[in-house]
Structure formats: structure tokens, C-alpha cells
Design a protein around this motif. Structure first.
Motif, PDB file in Angstrom:
ATOM      1  N   GLU A  71       0.832  -1.205   0.000  1.00 43.46           N
ATOM      2  CA  GLU A  71       0.000   0.000   0.000  1.00 43.46           C
ATOM      3  C   GLU A  71       0.866   1.254   0.000  1.00 43.46           C
ATOM      4  O   GLU A  71       0.544   2.247  -0.663  1.00 43.46           O
ATOM      5  CB  GLU A  71      -0.909  -0.018   1.228  1.00 43.46           C
ATOM      6  N   LYS A  75       1.065   4.187  -2.948  1.00 46.74           N
ATOM      7  CA  LYS A  75       0.949   5.627  -2.715  1.00 46.74           C
ATOM      8  C   LYS A  75       2.180   6.360  -3.238  1.00 46.74           C
ATOM      9  O   LYS A  75       2.067   7.469  -3.766  1.00 46.74           O
ATOM     10  CB  LYS A  75       0.763   5.902  -1.224  1.00 46.74           C
ATOM     11  N   GLN A 176      -9.934  14.302   0.966  1.00 48.60           N
ATOM     12  CA  GLN A 176      -9.509  13.204   0.101  1.00 48.60           C
ATOM     13  C   GLN A 176      -8.300  13.565  -0.754  1.00 48.60           C
ATOM     14  O   GLN A 176      -7.518  12.695  -1.133  1.00 48.60           O
ATOM     15  CB  GLN A 176     -10.667  12.764  -0.794  1.00 48.60           C
ATOM     16  N   ARG A 183      -3.529  14.358   6.253  1.00 45.37           N
ATOM     17  CA  ARG A 183      -4.759  13.675   6.647  1.00 45.37           C
ATOM     18  C   ARG A 183      -4.608  13.050   8.032  1.00 45.37           C
ATOM     19  O   ARG A 183      -5.508  13.112   8.866  1.00 45.37           O
ATOM     20  CB  ARG A 183      -5.127  12.593   5.628  1.00 45.37           C
ATOM     21  N   ASN A 213     -16.448  11.429  -0.318  1.00 44.23           N
ATOM     22  CA  ASN A 213     -16.639  10.017  -0.646  1.00 44.23           C
ATOM     23  C   ASN A 213     -16.894   9.286   0.667  1.00 44.23           C
ATOM     24  O   ASN A 213     -16.014   9.226   1.522  1.00 44.23           O
ATOM     25  CB  ASN A 213     -15.399   9.457  -1.363  1.00 44.23           C
ATOM     26  N   GLN A 215     -17.202   6.119   1.622  1.00 39.51           N
ATOM     27  CA  GLN A 215     -16.357   4.989   1.992  1.00 39.51           C
ATOM     28  C   GLN A 215     -14.963   5.454   2.378  1.00 39.51           C
ATOM     29  O   GLN A 215     -14.377   4.975   3.360  1.00 39.51           O
ATOM     30  CB  GLN A 215     -16.274   3.995   0.824  1.00 39.51           C
ATOM     31  N   PHE A 216     -14.416   6.414   1.628  1.00 42.14           N
ATOM     32  CA  PHE A 216     -13.082   6.934   1.926  1.00 42.14           C
ATOM     33  C   PHE A 216     -13.057   7.584   3.295  1.00 42.14           C
ATOM     34  O   PHE A 216     -12.160   7.338   4.107  1.00 42.14           O
ATOM     35  CB  PHE A 216     -12.663   7.943   0.854  1.00 42.14           C
ATOM     36  N   ASN A 219     -13.313   5.078   6.186  1.00 44.92           N
ATOM     37  CA  ASN A 219     -12.019   4.426   6.443  1.00 44.92           C
ATOM     38  C   ASN A 219     -11.077   5.369   7.173  1.00 44.92           C
ATOM     39  O   ASN A 219     -10.352   4.959   8.089  1.00 44.92           O
ATOM     40  CB  ASN A 219     -11.391   3.967   5.125  1.00 44.92           C
ATOM     41  N   TRP A 220     -11.068   6.631   6.766  1.00 43.81           N
ATOM     42  CA  TRP A 220     -10.197   7.623   7.417  1.00 43.81           C
ATOM     43  C   TRP A 220     -10.599   7.821   8.872  1.00 43.81           C
ATOM     44  O   TRP A 220      -9.756   7.874   9.761  1.00 43.81           O
ATOM     45  CB  TRP A 220     -10.277   8.942   6.649  1.00 43.81           C
TER      46      TRP A 220
END
Length: 386
Positions: A71, A75, A176, A183, A213, A215-216, A219-220
Motif C-alpha cells: 500500500e 501511494k 480526500q 490527513r 466520498n 467509503q473513503f 475508512n479515514w
């Protein structure tokens, strides 16, 4: 390496005399074979270039990650500049170091607790007063019960909902597109902000709006804000989350203002707004002012220059401090001086000439920035990066 030494001899002198990395630690910095195999030709070209840059960074850098997951590599390939890549890699390194520190402290606490229980068990076996699980027990404080604490916090929020206290709208429309480290930093601030708000005698009502978003953001939040990833989220009243805009969510009859350091008008006196909007952003590019104009909401800045002699550092407040200011101004019916002085770090109120500690911090910060620039230039030269 000769080419590097020719251009940057000062950095080569920092090279470790012997390799301190085992083969296992080297493997932990590489992506999996499956990750590389699934890259398309364009991504593979980016990966080869990035891997070459990372090899030099990991060899010469001062803050190097202990591991790089797939991951993290994904990125890294998304960044278009080497400066952003190096900043991300150093962020991962600092994150690793903090996690290791927490793990070490946790292990030490466990060891100390086990030693204490062993000692208490021996006392208990000898007929003395030994305290611990299965031994003699002290009367527990009922306030330590998490469920009871959550219910008390939820009740205070409910009481605020029944009153006319102003609401705080936390605008997430920029979250996002931020850099990962920004973040993460803002997520930590949101966590502390919620914690301090729950602990207050009269908490403000908070809502997350303009989710880009769902879902984003979920998760955050689960990753960065502990309240949303905890086991007992249903035992209290957490801030609402919506993809709706500010006016759409709160309604046309609400008096809404937007807070921005770049606004012309100054907020002063008692708070008479129904909703106060805050852009969850670093605000480096005047995002808050732009958001206020797009939403057609009047923007105001805090009255720093009227009540505070701000002498050093950027003129802004972290979100926990900012929300505390609004709460204290509301409770005091407009005492901005008291609220600001209670929530501004002392380091902003003294000049660098007054503090030897600040001088040393500035020297170390400048040396660190110069070192980082030199490292980036070295990687660019060695890899042919523009």
C-alpha cells in the motif's frame, strides 16, 4: 556512488561505517512479487524509477521507514514530485518510530504489572494483604466504567441539543485530496477535539459535512478517529456525517458563518451565529475562504490582533483549541481575550529573542531542512530526475 560523492561529499561522509540492516529488514522495504507483477507497463516504469530513488534515500536518509508495505509503494507511485515522495517516506519512518515507542512502553507496563501481581500473590499466600485479580480487591470507582462514561457524555450532548448552543460544521470537502501526512495529522486533531468536547461541561454540537466520498471518509475516520473505530460507538452521540452541503444540511433559516484566517471581516463580541463552519484543511492555499465564497456564506477571521500580541509562529489554532475558544466565548458571552489566552500556546506569545530554546529549535529546524534539500538534490542528480 562515485558520481554521488563528486557532487555531495558532505552527505557521503554521513554514510554508516557498516551495514546495520539485515537481509530481513531489507526485504521489509521491498514490495511483494505479486505487487510488481500486477503493474502495467506505465506503472512498472514509475516503480523502477521510484525504487531507484528509494534505494538512495534509504541508504543516505536520516529518517528511513522500518518497512514498506504494498500500500505504501502504491501511494509512492501516485506522487508526481520527488519532494512529495521523500516527505511521505519520512512520514512513514516517524510513524514507525512512534509505533515502536508505544509498543515498547506497552510491553514495559505489562512487565511491571506482572511483577506487581507476582509480588502481591506472594503476600496473599503468606496471609498478608495482597491486592490484584483473584486477591483482595479495592472498591472500584464507578466512573471508570466505560459504558457509564459514554452515557454521561451522550447525555451532555443531548442537553446541548435541547439548548440554543451554536453548532460546529466541520467541512471535509478537501480531505480526500490531501497529502497522507496531513490527513493523519488532521485525524489526530479531530480525535482530540472530540475528546475535549465530550469532557466539557457544556459540549458543542459537531457535524461532519461535505463528505467527498463516504467509503473513503469512513475508512479515514475508523483509522484516525478512535471514536468511530471503537467497540461502543452506540453508547454516546457522535457527530453526524453527511455528503450534503452546509446550507442544505442545516437549512435556509440558520445563521451560518465560515471561519477563515484570510477573511476581511472580524468576528468579535458574543456569538450569535447558529452554525460556525470550519474547513478541515491545512488552509495553505486559502481553501477556507474559497469554500465560503462557493457556498455563499459570510467569512470571518478571529480577533487575534485585537486581544493577543502574536509574536512568533504561524497565526492559527489547532482544531481542539479552536473549538475550545468558541465554547468559552459562548459561555462567557463574548470574552474573546480570555478564550484566546487560554488556548494559545505560550511559544506564540514570546519573541525568539526572548527564548533561547526557540532559538535552538529554529537552528535545528533550519539544519534539518537544509539536510533534506541536499538529500533530494543528491537523489535527483544520481537518478537523473528533473
Amino acid at each position: 556512488m562515485l558520481r554521488i560523492a563528486r557532487f555531495f561529499p558532505s552527505l557521503i561522509s554521513k554514510r554508516p561505517c557498516s551495514s546495520s540492516s539485515s537481509s530481513a529488514s531489507e526485504d521489509s522495504l521491498k514490495p511483494s512479487k505479486t505487487f510488481v507483477k500486477n503493474l502495467n507497463p506505465e506503472e512498472l516504469e514509475k516503480y523502477n524509477k521510484t525504487a531507484e530513488q528509494f534505494d538512495i534515500f534509504s541508504y543516505m536518509g536520516k529518517y528511513v521507514p522500518l518497512e514498506m508495505k504494498d500500500e505504501d509503494w502504491k501511494k509512492s507511485l501516485e506522487f508526481t514530485t520527488l519532494d512529495d515522495k521523500v516527505a511521505f517516506w519520512e512520514f512513514l519512518a516517524i510513524k514507525n518510530r512512534r509505533r515502536n515507542g508505544r509498543d515498547n512502553r506497552k510491553n514495559q507496563n505489562i512487565e511491571q504489572f506482572n511483577n506487581f501481581i507476582t509480588e502481591q500473590q506472594q503476600k496473599y499466600d503468606n496471609g498478608e494483604m495482597g491486592y490484584g485479580p483473584g486477591l483482595y480487591q479495592l472498591l472500584q470507582n464507578p466512573m471508570r466504567n466505560k459504558k457509564k462514561i459514554h452515557h454521561i457524555e451522550g447525555n451532555k450532548i443531548y442537553e446541548s441539543m435541547r439548548s440554543n448552543m451554536p453548532k460546529i460544521a466541520l467541512d471535509l470537502q478537501f480531505i480526500q485530496t490531501m497529502k497522507p501526512r496531513h490527513r493523519a495529522e488532521l485525524g489526530n486533531q479531530m480525535q482530540y477535539m472530540l475528546s475535549e468536547n465530550f469532557a466539557a461541561k457544556r459540549p458543542l454540537l459537531l457535524d461532519f459535512v461535505n463528505l467527498p466520498n463516504e467509503q473513503f471518509v469512513e475508512n479515514w475516520m475508523a483509522k484516525s478517529i478512535g471514536y468511530y473505530g471503537g467497540m461502543y460507538c452506540d453508547q454516546t452521540i457522535l457527530p453526524g456525517c453527511t455528503t450534503k452541503g452546509i446550507k442544505e444540511y442545516f437549512g435556509p433559516n440558520q445563521k451560518i458563518i465560515y471561519i477563515s484566517n484570510y477573511a476581511r471581516d472580524v468576528l468579535d463580541g458574543p456569538i450569535n451565529a447558529d452554525v460556525i463552519c470550519l474547513a478541515v484543511s491545512m488552509d495553505n492555499h486559502r481553501e477556507s475562504l474559497g469554500a465560503a465564497r462557493r457556498a455563499n456564506i459570510p467569512a470571518y477571521r478571529l480577533p487575534f490582533h485585537r486581544y493577543v500580541k502574536w509574536k512568533s509562529g504561524p497565526q492559527f489554532l489547532p482544531f481542539p483549541n479552536l473549538v475550545n475558544v468558541f465554547r468559552q466565548v459562548y459561555d462567557s458571552n463574548g470574552d474573546w481575550k480570555m478564550a484566546l489566552m487560554n488556548n494559545i500556546s505560550r511559544r506564540h506569545l514570546i519573541t525568539s529573542e526572548d527564548s533561547e530554546m526557540l532559538k535552538q529549535q529554529q537552528i535545528r529546524r533550519k539544519a534539518r531542512l537544509d539536510e533534506k534539500k541536499e538529500l533530494i538534490e543528491m537523489i535527483k542528480t544520481a537518478t537523473g530526475t528533473e
